[in-house]
Structure formats: C-alpha cells, structure tokens
Design an enzyme around this catalytic site. Structure first.
Site, PDB file in Angstrom:
ATOM      1  N   ASP A 127       5.820  34.018   3.575  1.00  0.00           N
ATOM      2  CA  ASP A 127       7.261  34.054   3.837  1.00  0.00           C
ATOM      3  C   ASP A 127       7.467  34.360   5.333  1.00  0.00           C
ATOM      4  O   ASP A 127       6.813  35.250   5.880  1.00  0.00           O
ATOM      5  CB  ASP A 127       7.853  35.178   2.951  1.00  0.00           C
ATOM      6  CG  ASP A 127       9.356  35.280   3.048  1.00  0.00           C
ATOM      7  OD1 ASP A 127      10.025  34.238   3.188  1.00  0.00           O
ATOM      8  OD2 ASP A 127       9.868  36.420   2.980  1.00  0.00           O
ATOM      9  N   GLU A 176      13.037  26.452   8.415  1.00  0.00           N
ATOM     10  CA  GLU A 176      14.370  27.089   8.480  1.00  0.00           C
ATOM     11  C   GLU A 176      15.176  26.558   9.650  1.00  0.00           C
ATOM     12  O   GLU A 176      14.672  26.436  10.762  1.00  0.00           O
ATOM     13  CB  GLU A 176      14.220  28.618   8.605  1.00  0.00           C
ATOM     14  CG  GLU A 176      15.586  29.329   8.708  1.00  0.00           C
ATOM     15  CD  GLU A 176      15.480  30.858   8.707  1.00  0.00           C
ATOM     16  OE1 GLU A 176      14.605  31.400   8.004  1.00  0.00           O
ATOM     17  OE2 GLU A 176      16.270  31.501   9.422  1.00  0.00           O
ATOM     18  N   GLY A 182      17.605  36.354   1.290  1.00  0.00           N
ATOM     19  CA  GLY A 182      18.558  37.466   1.184  1.00  0.00           C
ATOM     20  C   GLY A 182      19.137  37.598  -0.209  1.00  0.00           C
ATOM     21  O   GLY A 182      20.324  37.869  -0.387  1.00  0.00           O
ATOM     22  N   THR A 223      18.914  39.853  -2.478  1.00  0.00           N
ATOM     23  CA  THR A 223      19.403  41.164  -2.909  1.00  0.00           C
ATOM     24  C   THR A 223      20.910  41.272  -2.689  1.00  0.00           C
ATOM     25  O   THR A 223      21.368  41.167  -1.546  1.00  0.00           O
ATOM     26  CB  THR A 223      18.693  42.294  -2.108  1.00  0.00           C
ATOM     27  OG1 THR A 223      17.305  42.234  -2.407  1.00  0.00           O
ATOM     28  CG2 THR A 223      19.254  43.671  -2.439  1.00  0.00           C
ATOM     29  N   ASN A 258      14.852  33.958  -2.599  1.00  0.00           N
ATOM     30  CA  ASN A 258      13.970  35.052  -2.177  1.00  0.00           C
ATOM     31  C   ASN A 258      14.606  36.400  -2.459  1.00  0.00           C
ATOM     32  O   ASN A 258      15.766  36.635  -2.085  1.00  0.00           O
ATOM     33  CB  ASN A 258      13.728  34.973  -0.671  1.00  0.00           C
ATOM     34  CG  ASN A 258      12.870  33.800  -0.272  1.00  0.00           C
ATOM     35  OD1 ASN A 258      12.660  32.879  -1.062  1.00  0.00           O
ATOM     36  ND2 ASN A 258      12.372  33.824   0.942  1.00  0.00           N
TER      37      ASN A 258
END
Ligand code: 13P
Length: 283
Positions: free
Chosen positions: A81, A133, A208, A210, A229
C-alpha cells in the site's frame, strides 16, 4: 495461496461489492485479517504500507502471508500500500508480493505517469497487479502526511490520461476521502467518482475507509469502487483492547493473553467493514 488483485476486483465489479484491504503491521494482525475473511467467506487483501513492509521485512511478510494462507486454506492478495518508490515496489515484487501500489501522487502528473509506467512494466511481466493514484488524498498514513493545502481532488481528465498511459489495474482517487479519523463527516464527490469510473473503465479504490458513513460507501460501490482500504479503525481497536487488558492485568508476563482481546476487537472491526462493503459470502 497468494493471488493478484485483478480477478478479485473483476468479480467485485460484476457483483457490486468492494474488497476490503486491511493494513497489518505484525503477525497477529495478519492472521486475524485472514481468519476473519475465511470465516465470513469474504475475499480479502492483506496490505502493508511501505513503513509496515520495512518494519516486517518484505520477505518475512511474504513468508507469513503464504504460510497463514495455507494454514487457513485461503486465497489472499498480499499488497504493497502506498509504495513510496520504484525500488520499494521492486523489493516487494521480488520478495513475492502479488500486488503493489505505486503512489506518485506527490509528483507532477508526467513524472507520476513515467514512474508508474516503469512499475507496471516490471510488475506485469511477472503477473503482479498495480494500483496507481491521481489527485492527493489528505491525512496521515504511517510516514505519509498530506496537509489540507497539499491535498487535491482527482481530476477526471488527468485520471483518464493516467490510466491510458500507465495501464494500471486499479486507480486510487481523492474524492473527499482522507486517511485517519475524520474530524467532520466526509462527503464523497459521487459525480466525480462516476465520471472517473466511466471514462477510465477501471476498478476504483477508495482510501481512508475509516469513518465513511455506510450509505456513502454503498453508493460509491454502485459507482465503481471495487476496493476499499481500512486501517485506522482496526489499528485503534487492536491497541485499545491491548491497553485495556494491560490496565486490568498490569503484572502479566503472557504476551498471548494480552493479544487475545486485541485480536477479538480487530475481528469485530473487520467484520463490520466487510458488511459495509457487501463482501461477506462472496467466496
Ligand atoms: P484509514 O486509516 O482512514 O482507514 O485509511 C486507510 C488507507 O487508506 C490505507 O491506504
């Protein structure tokens, strides 16, 4: 067995769910991610950030992942990652990772494309998948800190060019998501997501994970998110449970006893993340 990202994300796109990518920093975390996925019949991606890969050592991470996958009879992806350099990506591929992300989002687009192309060429030659990305995701992820000023939303035109010129297998986007705990509720830019997915025709990755509300995760999956993720909520749950156990039992000399509640707390977070992503029962 370790497999590449590609078949998992293709299945996820067709069946409208996202595969969870969970960061791990030690043996316990890796085993709980794999065990939980197996018990819930969910596909899963075990990830190490560059810092976590360095901490474990890429060869150790691969040896652990292979033997845990065998022990639990699982097919998993071992993914780097936010690979922070061409060299890091190559070290992981050489060690046996089956997927790598090269994060060149801090470079100008041309440079990001140039290095990602090199990573893709080497990775694809040995059957390893690559995530790239475009745009910059805000927040803190291990050694990587992106301030609000430095963050930028992914541009549709840039994303299209990036995917065409690099041939990445999956694209991470910045659409209002951020690493770490959100200070206020995020609001994902669904229009941007839809445009990027339609024009790139690639599986899109939501970092992100969470703290993104469930309804937004569900909508994002409908619009092309095939990998999500998750790190902070799992790490925090693990450490809080270990801390609480040590408070209750400060004289203990048994590492195993202290790890037990940490494992349980992690498993609960992983299960609830997988529920949100609709990945349970997809195996
Ligand atoms: P969170 O820590 O916000 O869950 O993000 C994880 C992530 O995106 C790792 O790349």
């Amino acid at each position: 067995m370790l497999v590449s990202l590609k078949p998992l994300l293709s299945h996820a796109m067709i069946h409208k769910y996202a595969v969870g990518s969970f960061n791990v920093a030690n043996f316990e975390m890796m085993e709980v991610v794999i065990q939980t996925a197996v018990s819930l019949k969910s596909p899963v991606i075990v990830s190490t950030s560059s810092a976590e890969a360095r901490y474990l050592g890429p060869k150790v991470a691969v040896a652990m992942a292979k033997s845990l996958a065998k022990k639990h009879n699982a097919q998993i992806v071992l993914h780097l990652d936010h690979g922070d350099s061409f060299e890091m990506a190559m070290q992981c591929i050489r060690a046996g990772y089956t997927s790598v992300m090269f994060d060149g989002s801090h470079h100008p687009l041309d440079e990001n494309i140039r290095i990602t192309q090199e990573v893709v060429r080497a990775a694809h030659a040995v059957g390893v998948s690559v995530e790239g990305e475009v745009g910059r995701i805000q927040g803190v992820e291990d050694d990587l800190t992106v301030s609000e000023q430095d963050a930028s939303m992914s541009d549709v035109g840039e994303a299209t060019r990036f995917v065409k010129e690099t041939a990445v297998d999956a694209l991470a986007v910045a659409i209002g998501n951020a690493h770490g705990f959100y200070l206020k509720e995020p609001k994902l830019d669904m229009v941007r997501l839809q445009e990027i997915q339609q024009s790139t025709q690639k599986p899109i990755v939501l970092h992100g994970g969470t703290g993104i509300p469930e309804d937004q995760v569900q909508q994002a999956i409908k619009l092309g998110i095939a990998k999500m993720n998750v790190a902070s909520r799992v790490r925090r749950a693990f450490m809080t449970a270990v801390y609480d156990e040590l408070k209750v039992n400060p004289q203990t000399t048994e590492v195993r006893d202290v790890m037990k509640p940490g494992r349980l707390a992690m498993a609960n977070e992983i299960e609830s993340s997988m529920k949100m992503m609709n990945s349970i029962g997809q195996l």
